[in-house]
Design a protein around this motif. Structure first.
Motif, PDB file in Angstrom:
ATOM      1  N   THR A 185       4.680   9.306 -28.063  1.00  0.00           N
ATOM      2  CA  THR A 185       4.441   7.869 -28.131  1.00  0.00           C
ATOM      3  C   THR A 185       4.847   7.414 -29.524  1.00  0.00           C
ATOM      4  O   THR A 185       4.170   7.724 -30.512  1.00  0.00           O
ATOM      5  N   THR A 186       5.951   6.680 -29.613  1.00  0.00           N
ATOM      6  CA  THR A 186       6.545   6.369 -30.918  1.00  0.00           C
ATOM      7  C   THR A 186       5.990   5.108 -31.563  1.00  0.00           C
ATOM      8  O   THR A 186       6.305   4.811 -32.717  1.00  0.00           O
ATOM      9  N   GLY A 187       5.177   4.333 -30.827  1.00  0.00           N
ATOM     10  CA  GLY A 187       4.633   3.102 -31.398  1.00  0.00           C
ATOM     11  C   GLY A 187       5.571   1.920 -31.324  1.00  0.00           C
ATOM     12  O   GLY A 187       5.308   0.872 -31.917  1.00  0.00           O
ATOM     13  N   VAL A 188       6.664   2.051 -30.562  1.00  0.00           N
ATOM     14  CA  VAL A 188       7.623   0.955 -30.434  1.00  0.00           C
ATOM     15  C   VAL A 188       7.066  -0.059 -29.447  1.00  0.00           C
ATOM     16  O   VAL A 188       6.669   0.284 -28.339  1.00  0.00           O
ATOM     17  N   GLU A 189       7.057  -1.331 -29.839  1.00  0.00           N
ATOM     18  CA  GLU A 189       6.601  -2.404 -28.965  1.00  0.00           C
ATOM     19  C   GLU A 189       7.820  -2.994 -28.249  1.00  0.00           C
ATOM     20  O   GLU A 189       8.531  -3.828 -28.787  1.00  0.00           O
ATOM     21  N   ALA A 190       8.080  -2.517 -27.044  1.00  0.00           N
ATOM     22  CA  ALA A 190       9.218  -3.036 -26.280  1.00  0.00           C
ATOM     23  C   ALA A 190       8.924  -4.455 -25.820  1.00  0.00           C
ATOM     24  O   ALA A 190       7.797  -4.796 -25.474  1.00  0.00           O
ATOM     25  N   HIS A 191       9.941  -5.298 -25.824  1.00  0.00           N
ATOM     26  CA  HIS A 191       9.792  -6.693 -25.401  1.00  0.00           C
ATOM     27  C   HIS A 191       9.906  -6.768 -23.883  1.00  0.00           C
ATOM     28  O   HIS A 191      10.947  -7.103 -23.326  1.00  0.00           O
ATOM     29  N   THR A 192       8.788  -6.456 -23.223  1.00  0.00           N
ATOM     30  CA  THR A 192       8.764  -6.446 -21.775  1.00  0.00           C
ATOM     31  C   THR A 192       7.335  -6.699 -21.338  1.00  0.00           C
ATOM     32  O   THR A 192       6.443  -6.917 -22.158  1.00  0.00           O
ATOM     33  N   HIS A 193       7.074  -6.683 -20.029  1.00  0.00           N
ATOM     34  CA  HIS A 193       5.736  -6.942 -19.520  1.00  0.00           C
ATOM     35  C   HIS A 193       4.784  -5.842 -19.975  1.00  0.00           C
ATOM     36  O   HIS A 193       5.144  -4.668 -20.050  1.00  0.00           O
ATOM     37  N   THR A 243      19.352  -2.443 -27.434  1.00  0.00           N
ATOM     38  CA  THR A 243      19.084  -1.088 -27.903  1.00  0.00           C
ATOM     39  C   THR A 243      18.265  -1.039 -29.185  1.00  0.00           C
ATOM     40  O   THR A 243      18.059   0.038 -29.737  1.00  0.00           O
ATOM     41  N   ALA A 244      17.763  -2.185 -29.645  1.00  0.00           N
ATOM     42  CA  ALA A 244      17.017  -2.198 -30.908  1.00  0.00           C
ATOM     43  C   ALA A 244      15.790  -1.301 -30.835  1.00  0.00           C
ATOM     44  O   ALA A 244      15.493  -0.539 -31.765  1.00  0.00           O
ATOM     45  N   GLY A 245      15.050  -1.373 -29.713  1.00  0.00           N
ATOM     46  CA  GLY A 245      13.862  -0.539 -29.567  1.00  0.00           C
ATOM     47  C   GLY A 245      14.202   0.933 -29.516  1.00  0.00           C
ATOM     48  O   GLY A 245      13.457   1.771 -30.056  1.00  0.00           O
TER      49      GLY A 245
END
Length: 460
Positions: A185-193, A243-245
């Motif tokens: 779990t990398t802590g990336v906040e993907a811009h999705t639901h 691809t930023a996330g």
């Protein structure tokens, strides 16, 4: 003109600005190529898929009906394999899996992700090579893990400390050496639901990089001789359009790869960045070309590894929706039409949240067209709803359908190849629809329609 019919360019005056639906298309008969299967078109007004008329499909197989364009599905498998040449592509079976789809994936040379013993059984039943299967899941049972290890699956993606111990115990018991990846779990906040974002710390998947749990997982796996740690795995979410996330996730995984090398003298050969690549569901959605995505991900991994002084690992990706989603269309028959004065027309179809739960679950957006004929009538702002006893049983929240829509007409929803059949259910005791594959003007059933005997099976 009906008060519900609005010419192109007009907006519905009753709807607040921030909630207004998109403008209607100039031609309600047009099939947007970004959303529909690659072989879609119209012949004599009716929608065709792979040369098969939807009216014939409805007549021969009934509605609701899932239709899968086999050539579209296979061509997207080939697109991914070519784009990620030199790496590994695993089709995420949770998007949609049946025996025939497993055969297609095998024949196109992709690997297969499974998340349960049931999905594994589907794959093995058609002779899918177990070494090209990866087992996922946050709570794999002993039975599921044992079935996977006995079958000889190529990868087990471990998701917890408990699972590391389980896999180690079972590998020793079965006298096998299990190849594992650690889901980080990398802590990336993907811009999705919220429900399909999977890499932030406060959720059920993986082992946290920030807390040190992922590093501890590496120690525990390396301490068990019956386990072979082959790489790290990350999945940041679903329906991602850039691809930023992935770059942020790759950089953070490179930090862990560096730590593993420094602490244990081990260089891990694989980096799995998961899937989640978005598709077009409605007009205006513009997902990037997969070749562009692949080149970008390769460049990202090469750059972050070069910065960290690491050899570049083999890159693995796991598309599911991006392969199955655009290949699928769902057919419905119109049952009732209600005009709600000053608001919209409610068009009820013979399915709903039992065959497409995504609108109710995620607020997913779809588009649809009158498929059994063409129409020059003006567009009516409509809401396509199902037949279930729930006000949230919505199939398409905002659709522009012709004013002359009538009972018995067929509606077609594109981009329904992923998750709709997988999430299908028997709410209100509705049988699940059939799945039909179409190719070169020929149709065939690949999953049979349920009937009342199926619904009663297993009951005392």
């Amino acid at each position: 003109m009906s008060r519900f019919a609005h010419p192109a360019g007009d907006r519905h005056a009753e709807v607040p600005h921030e909630e207004r639906p998109p403008r209607p298309p100039a031609d309600l008969n047009t099939l947007d190529p970004a959303v529909w299967p690659r072989t879609s078109g119209r012949t004599d007004g009716a929608v065709t898929i792979a040369g098969v008329d939807v009216r014939d499909l409805a007549r021969d197989y009934g509605t609701p009906l899932y239709v899968v364009d086999e050539d579209d599905f296979r061509s997207r498998c080939r697109d991914y394999k070519a784009a990620f040449d030199g790496g590994h592509v695993y089709y995420a079976g949770k998007a949609f899996l049946c025996r025939e789809v497993a055969r297609w994936v095998d024949q196109e040379g992709l690997g297969l992700d499974v998340c349960s013993s049931g999905e594994l059984a589907v794959a093995l039943s058609v002779g899918f090579p177990p070494e090209r299967i990866a087992l996922h899941g946050n709570n794999k049972s002993y039975a599921e893990l044992e079935a996977a290890l006995r079958a000889g699956v190529g990868r087990v993606v471990v998701d917890s400390f408990d699972e590391i111990a389980r896999v180690g115990y079972l590998a020793e018991k079965l006298d096998v050496r299990a190849q594992v990846q650690i889901r980080v779990t990398t802590g990336v906040e993907a811009h999705t639901h919220e429900f399909i974002a999977t890499a932030h710390d406060d959720q059920k998947f993986g082992l946290s990089l920030n807390s040190g749990a992922a590093a501890e997982a590496v120690r525990r796996v390396l301490a068990l001789p019956q386990l072979e740690l082959v790489g790290l795995h990350s999945h940041i979410g679903s329906q991602i359009f850039d691809t930023a996330g992935f770059e942020v996730a790759a950089r953070r995984l490179a930090m862990l790869l560096t730590q593993v090398k420094e602490e244990h003298g081990v260089v891990l050969p694989e980096l799995d960045l998961g899937g989640g690549y978005g598709i077009a569901y409605v007009r205006g959605d513009d997902p990037p070309d997969i070749k562009v995505v692949a080149d970008s991900l390769r460049e990202i991994v090469a750059r972050v590894c070069d910065d960290a002084g690491l050899p570049v690992p083999s890159l693995t990706v796991e598309p599911g929706r991006a392969i199955a989603g655009p290949a699928g269309v769902t057919l419905y028959e119109v049952g009732t039409i209600k005009d709600v004065e000053g608001l919209r027309s409610y068009v009820s179809v013979d399915g709903g949240m039992s065959d497409n739960l995504r609108t109710a679950l995620y607020g997913a957006e779809y588009t649809c067209v009158l498929a059994s004929r063409a129409s020059d009538a003006p567009g009516v702002l409509s809401r396509v709803v199902g037949k279930h006893c729930e006000s949230g049983d919505i199939v398409v929240r905002d659709a522009w359908l012709p004013e002359d829509l009538a009972l018995g007409d067929l509606l077609a929803l594109p981009a329904t190849g992923a998750y709709c059949r997988s999430l299908a259910n028997n709410y209100n005791y509705l049988p699940k629809p059939a799945v039909v594959a179409v190719r070169d003007g020929v149709s065939r059933v690949i999953v049979h329609r349920e009937n009342e005997d199926d619904l009663l099976r297993g009951q005392v």
